[in-house]
Enzyme design. Structure first.
Site, PDB file in Angstrom:
ATOM      1  N   PHE A  29     -16.865 -34.017  -1.303  1.00 17.70           N
ATOM      2  CA  PHE A  29     -16.840 -35.077  -0.431  1.00 17.70           C
ATOM      3  C   PHE A  29     -18.252 -35.659  -0.242  1.00 17.70           C
ATOM      4  O   PHE A  29     -19.444 -35.151  -0.513  1.00 17.70           O
ATOM      5  CB  PHE A  29     -16.710 -34.460   1.294  1.00 17.70           C
ATOM      6  CG  PHE A  29     -15.218 -33.816   1.359  1.00 17.70           C
ATOM      7  CD1 PHE A  29     -14.956 -32.687   0.680  1.00 17.70           C
ATOM      8  CD2 PHE A  29     -14.217 -34.719   1.877  1.00 17.70           C
ATOM      9  CE1 PHE A  29     -13.606 -32.148   0.814  1.00 17.70           C
ATOM     10  CE2 PHE A  29     -12.980 -34.138   1.865  1.00 17.70           C
ATOM     11  CZ  PHE A  29     -12.566 -32.934   1.378  1.00 17.70           C
ATOM     12  N   THR A  40     -12.891 -29.929  -3.858  1.00 20.17           N
ATOM     13  CA  THR A  40     -12.852 -31.125  -3.559  1.00 20.17           C
ATOM     14  C   THR A  40     -14.446 -31.485  -3.021  1.00 20.17           C
ATOM     15  O   THR A  40     -14.859 -30.936  -2.424  1.00 20.17           O
ATOM     16  CB  THR A  40     -11.954 -31.698  -2.537  1.00 20.17           C
ATOM     17  OG1 THR A  40     -10.655 -31.480  -2.865  1.00 20.17           O
ATOM     18  CG2 THR A  40     -12.058 -33.214  -2.106  1.00 20.17           C
TER      19      THR A  40
HETATM   20  O1  LIG Z   1      -5.294 -34.682   3.449  1.00 24.52           O
HETATM   21  C1  LIG Z   1      -6.156 -34.074   3.549  1.00 24.52           C
HETATM   22  O2  LIG Z   1      -6.225 -33.060   4.257  1.00 24.52           O
HETATM   23  C2  LIG Z   1      -7.450 -34.481   3.068  1.00 24.52           C
HETATM   24  O3  LIG Z   1      -8.451 -34.056   3.703  1.00 24.52           O
HETATM   25  C3  LIG Z   1      -7.418 -35.635   2.040  1.00 24.52           C
HETATM   26  C4  LIG Z   1      -7.644 -34.792   0.730  1.00 24.52           C
HETATM   27  C5  LIG Z   1      -7.995 -35.924  -0.397  1.00 24.52           C
HETATM   28  O4  LIG Z   1      -8.063 -36.893  -0.316  1.00 24.52           O
HETATM   29  O5  LIG Z   1      -8.376 -35.569  -1.679  1.00 24.52           O
HETATM   30  C6  LIG Z   1      -8.893 -33.989   0.501  1.00 24.52           C
HETATM   31  C7  LIG Z   1      -8.799 -32.724   0.083  1.00 24.52           C
HETATM   32  C8  LIG Z   1      -7.784 -32.215  -0.646  1.00 24.52           C
HETATM   33  O6  LIG Z   1      -8.205 -32.332  -2.223  1.00 24.52           O
HETATM   34  C9  LIG Z   1      -6.530 -32.915  -0.717  1.00 24.52           C
HETATM   35  C10 LIG Z   1      -6.453 -33.983   0.253  1.00 24.52           C
END
Ligand SMILES: O=C(O)C(=O)C[C@]1(C(=O)O)C=C[C@@H](O)C=C1
Length: 403
Positions: A286, A284
């Protein structure tokens, strides 16, 4: 005196300081100015520069301060490197109280305290891990929604926000694209996080006993195949750690959560399966958001994020993208979102009647720094040739590489 804007002064003097700190008052002599004409006007428009200007600008003088003399105003470049290099003549107070100029890396708060970083979710969420990866040792501030994190930065409750923007399996997090446009924060960095999901359950429960699993929709999407194979019903939760907390509080043995190993530890759950994401490389990305932009450099790989809307006409998107291709600039991402205020465009097709098209905002990331003339020229061209009706630079920031 350089950068004495004959044109409009469009950026205030209050960068990098809290509203209640002594340095946050607009001071005669130090002000951010930007010109709105000239060859690299787009760059200046976005980047803003510090310049020393005499007190008779529109800034309200602080009572007990002398106006700055033209001699003291000379070292314009010095303000870019830091207040210490400014000649002290003409100031009554300690120069360290002056607002700090923008910097490439900006990872401490003004008064030397820990950086406060907002994220969406509760402790144990991946976003918290991303915030700590971006700012080790920072004070992380949980927010229940993405928009709350944006507002927390705007209201000076925190210094930064770290929010997910895209995932290698699930794709874009559209809500954050929309919020980027609605709020006026700047992207000052990015951080990529490897996301290894675990299936969590109450202590002693086996994964075969689970009928239902709670998690953030993105996390559930990243584990689609695994959860289908286990024949488990998926239920959305606000964030992965929040899902773990609910499972722990519910006491229901048939309900599990997809979340991090850290969430299992925090909420007292067992890890019944590790790495349950469908793709081993589940990453992911950010964004790090702040109230002020950073000055982009060119000493390392940079990414620039922009958003624009297009004029009508055949091949306009093609022509818009060509401004980058012609300068050897790679695009790393393109995302389109419907324009909420103008969702449809009516095009008169004369004899064949008029057609209705959806109207879009285009978000583009490209692999160049706004410090590079080729990037300045590409954006200048995009605007000047009038392919783009509206254009905003969301940020120019160092690219993250997987560590
Ligand atoms: O729910 C979490 O733990 C988050 O940080 C959110 C979140 C997202 O929004 O994509 C962040 C990373 C992962 O891809 C899954 C969920």
């Amino acid at each position: 005196m350089a950068l004495r804007a004959a044109e409009s002064i469009w950026v205030g003097a209050q960068f990098n300081s809290r509203p209640d700190s002594p340095g946050s008052h607009a001071r005669p002599g130090l002000i951010a100015v930007g010109r709105d004409s000239g060859p690299d006007r787009l760059f200046r428009k976005w980047q803003c520069r510090w310049a020393l200007v005499p007190a008779q600008t529109s800034v309200t003088p602080v009572d007990d301060e002398k106006p700055l003399t033209p001699e003291a105003a000379k070292p314009v470049g010095a303000t870019i490197h830091g207040p210490k290099e400014i000649v002290s003549k003409g100031f009554h107070r300690d120069l360290n109280f002056l607002p700090r100029p923008l910097s490439v890396t900006d990872d401490s708060s003004d008064d030397g305290t820990k950086v406060r970083v907002a994220y969406q979710g509760i402790p144990g969420a991946y976003s918290e891990a991303a915030a700590l990866k971006a700012y080790p040792g920072s004070e992380t501030v949980p927010c229940d929604q993405f928009e709350v994190a944006f507002k927390a930065v705007e209201l000076w409750l925190v210094d930064k926000a770290v929010l997910p923007i895209e995932n290698s399996v699930g794709g874009s997090i559209h809500r954050n694209y929309d919020l980027l446009l609605r709020h006026r924060l700047h992207i000052v960095g990015e951080i990529q996080l490897e996301v290894n999901h675990c299936l969590l359950a109450l202590p002693g429960v086996r994964k075969e006993e689970l009928k239902r699993v709670l998690s953030h929709p993105q996390a559930l999407a990243q584990c689609e195949m695994t959860l289908s194979n286990l024949n488990i019903t998926r239920v959305n939760a606000d964030d992965t750690a929040g899902a773990a907390q609910i499972v722990a509080a519910s006491g229901q043995r048939d309900t599990g959560a997809v979340a991090s190993a850290r969430a299992a530890e925090i909420y007292g759950l067992d890890i019944v399966a590790k790495n349950v994401q469908d793709d081993a490389n589940n990453i992911t990305r950010f964004l790090i958001l702040a109230r002020e932009p950073i000055i982009a450099g060119n000493n390392k790989p940079y990414r620039t994020s922009i958003v624009f809307t297009l004029e009508e006409g055949p091949g306009v998107l093609f022509k818009a993208l060509a401004v980058f291709a012609m300068r050897g600039i790679s695009l790393t991402k393109i995302e389109s979102r419907p324009q909420r205020k103008r969702p449809m465009r009516v095009v008169d097709g004369s004899n064949n009647g008029s057609a209705k098209y959806f109207d879009y905002l285009f978000y583009i990331d490209f692999a160049a720094s706004m410090a590079e003339p080729r990037a300045q020229r590409a954006l200048g061209n995009l605007e000047a040739r009038e392919f783009a009706r509206f254009l905003r630079v969301l940020g120019s920031y160092p690219m993250d590489t997987i560590r």
